[in-house]
Design a protein around this motif. Structure first.
Motif, PDB file in Angstrom:
ATOM      1  N   ALA A  77       0.828  -1.205   0.000  1.00 16.74           N
ATOM      2  CA  ALA A  77       0.000   0.000   0.000  1.00 16.74           C
ATOM      3  C   ALA A  77       0.863   1.255   0.000  1.00 16.74           C
ATOM      4  CB  ALA A  77      -0.930  -0.012   1.213  1.00 16.74           C
ATOM      5  N   ILE A  78       1.975   1.221   0.704  1.00 11.89           N
ATOM      6  CA  ILE A  78       2.890   2.369   0.711  1.00 11.89           C
ATOM      7  C   ILE A  78       3.475   2.579  -0.677  1.00 11.89           C
ATOM      8  CG2 ILE A  78       5.076   3.257   1.620  1.00 11.89           C
ATOM      9  CD1 ILE A  78       4.455   1.669   4.219  1.00 11.89           C
ATOM     10  N   LEU A  79       3.905   1.498  -1.303  1.00  8.21           N
ATOM     11  CA  LEU A  79       4.489   1.600  -2.643  1.00  8.21           C
ATOM     12  C   LEU A  79       3.452   2.085  -3.655  1.00  8.21           C
ATOM     13  CD1 LEU A  79       6.617  -1.690  -2.713  1.00  8.21           C
ATOM     14  CD2 LEU A  79       7.429   0.644  -2.368  1.00  8.21           C
ATOM     15  N   ALA A  80       2.246   1.541  -3.564  1.00  3.76           N
ATOM     16  CA  ALA A  80       1.181   1.946  -4.493  1.00  3.76           C
ATOM     17  C   ALA A  80       0.819   3.417  -4.306  1.00  3.76           C
ATOM     18  CB  ALA A  80      -0.042   1.063  -4.290  1.00  3.76           C
ATOM     19  N   THR A  81       0.784   3.873  -3.059  1.00  6.48           N
ATOM     20  CA  THR A  81       0.481   5.277  -2.778  1.00  6.48           C
ATOM     21  C   THR A  81       1.544   6.183  -3.371  1.00  6.48           C
ATOM     22  OG1 THR A  81      -0.690   4.749  -0.722  1.00  6.48           O
ATOM     23  CG2 THR A  81       0.178   6.983  -0.948  1.00  6.48           C
ATOM     24  N   THR A  82       2.805   5.787  -3.212  1.00  6.24           N
ATOM     25  CA  THR A  82       3.899   6.587  -3.755  1.00  6.24           C
ATOM     26  C   THR A  82       3.821   6.663  -5.271  1.00  6.24           C
ATOM     27  OG1 THR A  82       5.278   5.787  -1.916  1.00  6.24           O
ATOM     28  CG2 THR A  82       6.390   6.929  -3.715  1.00  6.24           C
ATOM     29  N   GLU A  83       3.583   5.519  -5.905  1.00  6.78           N
ATOM     30  CA  GLU A  83       3.446   5.505  -7.368  1.00  6.78           C
ATOM     31  C   GLU A  83       2.323   6.435  -7.822  1.00  6.78           C
ATOM     32  OE1 GLU A  83       4.888   1.256  -9.133  1.00  6.78           O
ATOM     33  OE2 GLU A  83       2.961   1.281  -8.104  1.00  6.78           O
ATOM     34  N   LYS A  84       1.211   6.375  -7.132  1.00 13.11           N
ATOM     35  CA  LYS A  84       0.058   7.193  -7.506  1.00 13.11           C
ATOM     36  C   LYS A  84       0.356   8.681  -7.341  1.00 13.11           C
ATOM     37  CE  LYS A  84      -4.247   7.883  -8.669  1.00 13.11           C
ATOM     38  NZ  LYS A  84      -4.698   7.624 -10.070  1.00 13.11           N
ATOM     39  N   LEU A  85       0.956   9.056  -6.232  1.00 15.74           N
ATOM     40  CA  LEU A  85       1.265  10.461  -5.992  1.00 15.74           C
ATOM     41  C   LEU A  85       2.279  10.992  -7.002  1.00 15.74           C
ATOM     42  CD1 LEU A  85       1.462  10.528  -2.085  1.00 15.74           C
ATOM     43  CD2 LEU A  85      -0.274  11.606  -3.517  1.00 15.74           C
ATOM     44  N   LEU A  86       3.234  10.146  -7.390  1.00 13.48           N
ATOM     45  CA  LEU A  86       4.278  10.584  -8.316  1.00 13.48           C
ATOM     46  C   LEU A  86       3.745  10.858  -9.722  1.00 13.48           C
ATOM     47  CD1 LEU A  86       7.294   8.323  -7.291  1.00 13.48           C
ATOM     48  CD2 LEU A  86       7.122  10.810  -7.064  1.00 13.48           C
ATOM     49  N   GLU A  87       2.520  10.439  -9.993  1.00 11.34           N
ATOM     50  CA  GLU A  87       1.926  10.741 -11.288  1.00 11.34           C
ATOM     51  C   GLU A  87       1.646  12.238 -11.443  1.00 11.34           C
ATOM     52  OE1 GLU A  87      -1.563   8.396 -11.726  1.00 11.34           O
ATOM     53  OE2 GLU A  87      -0.509   6.476 -11.678  1.00 11.34           O
ATOM     54  N   SER A  88       1.500  12.934 -10.304  1.00 16.68           N
ATOM     55  CA  SER A  88       1.139  14.351 -10.386  1.00 16.68           C
ATOM     56  C   SER A  88       1.893  15.255  -9.417  1.00 16.68           C
ATOM     57  CB  SER A  88      -0.372  14.509 -10.128  1.00 16.68           C
ATOM     58  OG  SER A  88      -0.728  13.961  -8.868  1.00 16.68           O
ATOM     59  N   VAL A  89       2.651  14.659  -8.489  1.00 12.47           N
ATOM     60  CA  VAL A  89       3.331  15.461  -7.468  1.00 12.47           C
ATOM     61  C   VAL A  89       4.831  15.161  -7.493  1.00 12.47           C
ATOM     62  CG1 VAL A  89       3.461  15.986  -4.994  1.00 12.47           C
ATOM     63  CG2 VAL A  89       1.267  15.340  -6.021  1.00 12.47           C
ATOM     64  N   PRO A  90       5.695  16.178  -7.490  1.00 11.83           N
ATOM     65  CA  PRO A  90       7.135  15.929  -7.415  1.00 11.83           C
ATOM     66  C   PRO A  90       7.483  15.189  -6.131  1.00 11.83           C
ATOM     67  CG  PRO A  90       6.698  18.211  -8.035  1.00 11.83           C
ATOM     68  CD  PRO A  90       5.381  17.616  -7.621  1.00 11.83           C
ATOM     69  N   PHE A  91       8.469  14.329  -6.206  1.00 15.03           N
ATOM     70  CA  PHE A  91       8.840  13.523  -5.042  1.00 15.03           C
ATOM     71  C   PHE A  91       9.214  14.392  -3.843  1.00 15.03           C
ATOM     72  CE2 PHE A  91      12.022  10.939  -2.657  1.00 15.03           C
ATOM     73  CZ  PHE A  91      11.167   9.921  -2.264  1.00 15.03           C
ATOM     74  N   THR A  92       9.871  15.513  -4.104  1.00 17.51           N
ATOM     75  CA  THR A  92      10.289  16.391  -3.014  1.00 17.51           C
ATOM     76  C   THR A  92       9.109  17.012  -2.269  1.00 17.51           C
ATOM     77  OG1 THR A  92      10.540  18.164  -4.649  1.00 17.51           O
ATOM     78  CG2 THR A  92      12.528  16.953  -4.032  1.00 17.51           C
ATOM     79  N   ASP A  93       7.928  17.037  -2.905  1.00 14.78           N
ATOM     80  CA  ASP A  93       6.750  17.633  -2.274  1.00 14.78           C
ATOM     81  C   ASP A  93       5.888  16.606  -1.547  1.00 14.78           C
ATOM     82  OD1 ASP A  93       7.533  20.044  -3.284  1.00 14.78           O
ATOM     83  OD2 ASP A  93       6.117  20.055  -4.960  1.00 14.78           O
ATOM     84  N   ILE A  94       6.280  15.349  -1.605  1.00 15.46           N
ATOM     85  CA  ILE A  94       5.521  14.282  -0.934  1.00 15.46           C
ATOM     86  C   ILE A  94       6.089  14.077   0.459  1.00 15.46           C
ATOM     87  CG2 ILE A  94       4.891  11.842  -0.993  1.00 15.46           C
ATOM     88  CD1 ILE A  94       5.133  11.954  -4.034  1.00 15.46           C
ATOM     89  N   SER A  95       5.228  14.035   1.461  1.00 18.73           N
ATOM     90  CA  SER A  95       5.673  13.865   2.844  1.00 18.73           C
ATOM     91  C   SER A  95       5.411  12.444   3.330  1.00 18.73           C
ATOM     92  CB  SER A  95       4.940  14.849   3.763  1.00 18.73           C
ATOM     93  OG  SER A  95       3.557  14.491   3.853  1.00 18.73           O
ATOM     94  N   ILE A  96       6.057  12.110   4.435  1.00 23.83           N
ATOM     95  CA  ILE A  96       5.808  10.808   5.068  1.00 23.83           C
ATOM     96  C   ILE A  96       4.342  10.695   5.457  1.00 23.83           C
ATOM     97  CG2 ILE A  96       6.346   9.331   7.034  1.00 23.83           C
ATOM     98  CD1 ILE A  96       8.627   9.505   5.072  1.00 23.83           C
ATOM     99  N   ASP A  97       3.772  11.791   5.944  1.00 23.45           N
ATOM    100  CA  ASP A  97       2.357  11.779   6.321  1.00 23.45           C
ATOM    101  C   ASP A  97       1.469  11.495   5.115  1.00 23.45           C
ATOM    102  OD1 ASP A  97       2.788  12.270   9.017  1.00 23.45           O
ATOM    103  OD2 ASP A  97       2.758  14.447   8.769  1.00 23.45           O
ATOM    104  N   ASP A  98       1.837  12.026   3.961  1.00 29.73           N
ATOM    105  CA  ASP A  98       1.075  11.736   2.735  1.00 29.73           C
ATOM    106  C   ASP A  98       1.085  10.240   2.436  1.00 29.73           C
ATOM    107  OD1 ASP A  98       0.521  14.433   2.262  1.00 29.73           O
ATOM    108  OD2 ASP A  98       2.333  14.715   1.058  1.00 29.73           O
ATOM    109  N   LEU A  99       2.257   9.634   2.552  1.00 30.73           N
ATOM    110  CA  LEU A  99       2.394   8.210   2.236  1.00 30.73           C
ATOM    111  C   LEU A  99       1.654   7.350   3.249  1.00 30.73           C
ATOM    112  CD1 LEU A  99       6.165   8.022   1.185  1.00 30.73           C
ATOM    113  CD2 LEU A  99       4.140   8.400  -0.234  1.00 30.73           C
TER     114      LEU A  99
END
Length: 217
Positions: free
Chosen positions: A29-51
């Motif tokens: 679920a963590i990996l899938a969430t990261t993949e999904k967020l990276l479709e529209s959000v830069p990695f640097t803007d993703i937080s641990i709380d988001d994941l």
């Protein structure tokens, strides 16, 4: 007379617990969430709380599976490489369809990186600031060079490709070209090749580099 239920529907619903995710399911679920967020959000803007929130877990639980965001990215890079290697297993140039063989192999890499565009670009960018990501990227690049070297040497061994510079040197140059060309296509950075042309252009250059007799010095 029918026996009456001892509890109300609401009570019964509260008594049923939703199934808990297993450890593997939480990690997935963590990996899938990261993949999904990276479709529209830069990695640097993703937080641990988001994941953690996207995976349906708490922040402390996240750290049970990954020590940092970069650890998640490393896991996604490993999976990206594994998928591409599995996809090209058994693909190789044949005597009757040399160009098609190389095109199939290069097409797998292009399709894999296009399908996982967010992950690929995040890894490509993160390697310049994180040594572990860079080492992971370098391992992947070395694997692709090794595969290309073996392919060139096999073509030379059967007499289809002429001798020339060491196969590994050619493999390193060709894969470096692929990396830059595909990165430009995926990001739209200029100058870059359009998606519908990049594969044909790369295959043309690979064919020329591998099968053209080098000039005598």
């Amino acid at each position: 007379m029918a026996k009456r239920s001892s509890g109300t529907p609401a009570t019964a619903a509260r008594g049923r617990r939703s199934p808990r995710m297993s450890g593997d399911e939480r990690e997935a679920a963590i990996l899938a969430t990261t993949e999904k967020l990276l479709e529209s959000v830069p990695f640097t803007d993703i937080s641990i709380d988001d994941l953690a929130s996207g995976a349906g877990i708490s922040r402390p639980t996240f750290y049970f599976y990954f020590g940092s965001k970069d650890d998640v990215l490393l896991a996604l890079l490993d999976r990206l490489v594994q998928r591409s290697e599995e996809a090209i297993a058994g693909l190789e140039p044949s005597e009757d369809a040399v160009r098609q063989g190389w095109q199939d192999v290069l097409g797998v890499y292009l399709d894999t990186f296009t399908a996982q565009r967010g992950v690929a670009l995040a890894c490509a960018d993160a390697r310049f600031r994180n040594d572990r990501v860079r080492e992971g990227w370098d391992r992947a690049a070395t694997l692709w060079v090794d595969n290309t070297t073996a392919g060139i040497e096999a073509e030379r061994a059967r007499g289809a490709a002429p001798a020339g510079r060491p196969a590994r040197e050619i493999a390193i140059a060709l894969n470096a070209m692929n990396e830059r060309a595909i990165y430009g296509t995926l990001t739209g950075a200029e100058p870059s090749l359009p998606r519908d042309a990049v594969l044909d252009v790369l295959v043309d250059i690979w064919m020329a580099a591998i099968y053209t007799t080098p000039p005598k010095l």
